[in-house]
Motif scaffolding. Sequence first.
Motif, short mmCIF file in Angstrom:
data_model
loop_
_atom_site.label_atom_id
_atom_site.label_comp_id
_atom_site.label_asym_id
_atom_site.label_seq_id
_atom_site.Cartn_x
_atom_site.Cartn_y
_atom_site.Cartn_z
N HIS A 162 -60.37 17.24 35.42
CA HIS A 162 -60.51 15.95 34.07
C HIS A 162 -60.51 17.13 33.45
O HIS A 162 -62.23 17.80 33.12
CB HIS A 162 -61.52 14.75 34.29
CG HIS A 162 -60.58 13.17 35.41
ND1 HIS A 162 -59.70 13.26 35.00
CD2 HIS A 162 -60.22 13.19 37.16
CE1 HIS A 162 -59.43 12.10 36.00
NE2 HIS A 162 -59.65 12.55 36.85
N GLN A 163 -60.31 17.59 31.89
CA GLN A 163 -60.85 18.39 30.96
C GLN A 163 -60.12 18.48 30.22
O GLN A 163 -59.42 18.29 29.95
CB GLN A 163 -60.66 19.64 31.93
CG GLN A 163 -59.87 20.60 32.84
CD GLN A 163 -59.92 21.78 33.37
OE1 GLN A 163 -59.66 22.53 32.53
NE2 GLN A 163 -59.78 22.06 34.15
N ARG A 164 -61.10 17.32 29.01
CA ARG A 164 -59.83 17.57 28.10
C ARG A 164 -61.22 17.09 26.77
O ARG A 164 -62.57 17.12 26.96
CB ARG A 164 -58.62 15.76 28.04
CG ARG A 164 -59.57 15.15 28.34
CD ARG A 164 -59.14 13.36 29.10
NE ARG A 164 -60.03 13.14 29.05
CZ ARG A 164 -59.70 12.33 31.17
NH1 ARG A 164 -59.49 13.60 31.96
NH2 ARG A 164 -60.57 11.57 31.57
N ASP A 165 -60.30 16.53 25.77
CA ASP A 165 -60.79 16.21 24.67
C ASP A 165 -61.25 17.29 23.42
O ASP A 165 -62.27 17.11 23.75
CB ASP A 165 -62.06 14.97 23.90
CG ASP A 165 -61.31 13.60 24.96
OD1 ASP A 165 -60.00 13.67 25.88
OD2 ASP A 165 -62.35 12.82 26.33
N PRO A 166 -61.11 18.39 23.10
CA PRO A 166 -61.52 19.45 22.49
C PRO A 166 -62.21 19.03 21.32
O PRO A 166 -60.95 18.07 19.89
CB PRO A 166 -60.43 20.18 21.84
CG PRO A 166 -59.19 18.99 22.06
CD PRO A 166 -58.94 18.67 23.40
N LYS A 167 -63.17 19.10 20.37
CA LYS A 167 -63.71 18.78 19.56
C LYS A 167 -64.23 20.11 19.80
O LYS A 167 -64.06 21.52 19.25
CB LYS A 167 -65.18 18.99 19.77
CG LYS A 167 -65.83 18.43 18.51
CD LYS A 167 -65.98 16.94 17.71
CE LYS A 167 -66.90 17.83 16.36
NZ LYS A 167 -66.65 16.39 15.31
N ILE A 168 -63.34 20.94 17.68
CA ILE A 168 -64.09 21.47 17.63
C ILE A 168 -64.90 22.19 16.44
O ILE A 168 -65.74 21.46 15.66
CB ILE A 168 -62.30 22.63 16.44
CG1 ILE A 168 -62.80 23.64 16.00
CG2 ILE A 168 -62.31 21.28 15.93
CD1 ILE A 168 -61.86 24.86 17.09
N ILE A 169 -66.07 23.62 16.90
CA ILE A 169 -67.05 23.25 16.40
C ILE A 169 -67.38 25.02 15.66
O ILE A 169 -67.05 25.90 16.09
CB ILE A 169 -68.22 23.29 17.31
CG1 ILE A 169 -68.40 21.96 17.68
CG2 ILE A 169 -69.96 23.64 16.25
CD1 ILE A 169 -69.36 21.55 19.32
N HIS A 170 -67.24 24.81 14.63
CA HIS A 170 -67.74 26.40 13.82
C HIS A 170 -68.97 26.32 13.83
O HIS A 170 -69.84 25.54 12.62
CB HIS A 170 -67.20 26.30 12.71
CG HIS A 170 -67.44 28.02 12.30
ND1 HIS A 170 -66.86 28.85 11.53
CD2 HIS A 170 -67.75 27.90 10.37
CE1 HIS A 170 -66.94 29.87 11.17
NE2 HIS A 170 -67.83 29.52 10.21
N ASP A 171 -69.31 27.90 14.26
CA ASP A 171 -70.60 27.93 14.19
C ASP A 171 -71.28 29.07 13.55
O ASP A 171 -71.09 30.58 13.28
CB ASP A 171 -71.66 29.05 15.20
CG ASP A 171 -73.08 28.82 16.23
OD1 ASP A 171 -74.17 28.15 14.89
OD2 ASP A 171 -73.20 30.02 16.25
N GLU A 172 -72.29 28.85 12.31
CA GLU A 172 -72.57 29.35 10.88
C GLU A 172 -73.41 30.69 11.50
O GLU A 172 -72.85 32.27 10.52
CB GLU A 172 -72.77 29.15 10.11
CG GLU A 172 -72.75 27.01 9.50
CD GLU A 172 -71.70 27.30 8.35
OE1 GLU A 172 -71.75 28.29 7.85
OE2 GLU A 172 -70.98 26.24 7.95
N LYS A 173 -74.37 30.31 12.10
CA LYS A 173 -75.11 31.59 12.01
C LYS A 173 -73.88 33.04 13.30
O LYS A 173 -74.03 34.00 12.42
CB LYS A 173 -75.31 30.92 13.69
CG LYS A 173 -77.53 31.89 13.82
CD LYS A 173 -78.14 31.09 14.41
CE LYS A 173 -78.49 31.89 14.94
NZ LYS A 173 -80.06 31.09 16.61
N SER A 174 -73.40 32.57 14.38
CA SER A 174 -72.76 33.71 14.42
C SER A 174 -71.59 33.68 13.99
O SER A 174 -70.82 34.85 13.94
CB SER A 174 -72.85 33.34 15.93
OG SER A 174 -71.33 32.36 16.11
N GLY A 175 -70.78 32.94 13.24
CA GLY A 175 -69.77 32.87 13.14
C GLY A 175 -68.24 32.84 13.82
O GLY A 175 -67.10 32.79 13.31
N LYS A 176 -68.76 32.02 14.95
CA LYS A 176 -67.15 32.73 16.02
C LYS A 176 -67.43 30.72 16.06
O LYS A 176 -68.48 29.83 15.51
CB LYS A 176 -68.53 32.12 17.30
CG LYS A 176 -68.24 33.40 18.19
CD LYS A 176 -69.15 33.59 19.43
CE LYS A 176 -69.41 34.78 20.12
NZ LYS A 176 -69.71 35.30 21.37
#
Length: 487
Positions: A162-176
């Motif tokens: 049970h590992q699913r439902d990717p949420k993509i997040i851009h972290d402005e601080k680290s640029g990652k």
Amino acid sequence: MKSWTKEERYRVLKSAEEIRELHERTILSDYRQSYHIQSVTGLLNDPNGFVFHDGVWHLFYQWCPWGAVHGLKYWYHTVSKDLVTWQNKGVCICPDTFYDNKGAYSGSALPTPDSVYLYYTGNHRDEDWTRKPYTCLVDLKDGGKAVKLPPLFGMNEDYTEHQRDPKIIHDEKSGKNYIILGAQTKDKKGCVIIYSSDSQTENWRFEGQLKVPGFEDFGDMWECPSIETISGYDVLIFCPQHIRLAGRGGSVHHSGYLLGHMDWESLTFTPDNTSFHVLDFGFDSYAAECAANPNDRTKATLVAWMGLPDASYPTDEEDWSGCLTLPRELRVRDRRLIQQPLDSLRALRGEKLDLEATNVLPRVCELELIGRGGDLTLRLFAAEDGSGGLVVAYDDAAKEITVDRSGMKQRFNTELGEQRTRPLPKGLFHLRFFIDRSSIEIFVNDGDAVFSSRIFPTEGENRLFISGDASAHLWRLNRAVEDDFAV
Ligand code: FRU
């Protein structure tokens, strides 16, 4: 109730013609919605990939074409210019590769200057039906055509399947870039796991498990996690499973959030108090998905599935089920998420009805009440003699509001409870109801609490009775979704 074989549930859709007849039958249902996104045929569950790009809002939903059953899942695509009027575009992601052979499961979207990337879970199963999820990527070309790119990574062996439902997040601080997934530890605890990359399309590596102090043992799986920044707060939204919560009846699957602070360096979400807040106080809400506001990154718009896992609905008998909630604008007020209907929804208002002259409640309408203090009771969809219906009652001494659907003729999911109560310490001053042919969304005190529920009125359940001191306004609402056959 139809029982489905595995072959029937996981049948691959080869041509639209295979479901044309089903669609033609489906749209005759008395419960088809007129301004909510609903399944074109079969079953709709989670909203996915909600994003604004190039002047257009894209919103997808989990779709099983064959009937009111969870089986092979596709991403079905809808678009809007104003978040009010929606157009069916057809299937976007088909489960047609090794990686997603048993379903293109939930995920999220990232707009780039000239495209949109869709991140989703490929629900791969081996011949012996062992599940091995993959985190997959699609490039949405020209606003519609899905081009599959190589999967980003496979299953993390330190967690269960049970590992699913990717949420993509851009972290402005680290640029990652980060991808967070809902997961289950080997000792069956719900959690979030985190991957990172400097790129959007490759070099993803496992960073670790999100630490959420105080929530190490909170349900056995967290579905559809997301971390949003709203009004200066970080908000961790997720769906813990198999856990009972006070006031939620027999329900074991919930949709809620923690307010706090996210530190990507230490992978810690520190809640600012110990409460898990329910997102929606109604009976049917799950798997919320947020889209960033294109003009203000600290704001978001939320939409959810107006349904629940492991539940059934009266239209299952008609071989379709599921719709989405209205999109809602999110803010934080008094350390709570406030969900408000979008201003643009007022454009749907049609004829204003005179409540002095009639108590017939249209099947598609908006009702607004401005309270003047004291108890207030509404019976919606009651019989002509005032009996039955959906009761919304505010008790001023107890300072709480209760929604009770046990008086409706069609009762369903009764084991989950038929009443829901929310305290209103400051009293009740405002109510807005959005009623569609088989749903009701109640916004209390300017978005302070929301109750979303499916309801299935039958003939004769069509009256409105209000007792208490309030001024009431009622409008018919115009249609905003077409029930057309785009596949
Ligand atoms: C939530 C969920 C997700 C999954 C999807 C499958 O309702 O179970 O975790 O990706 O539905 O349709």
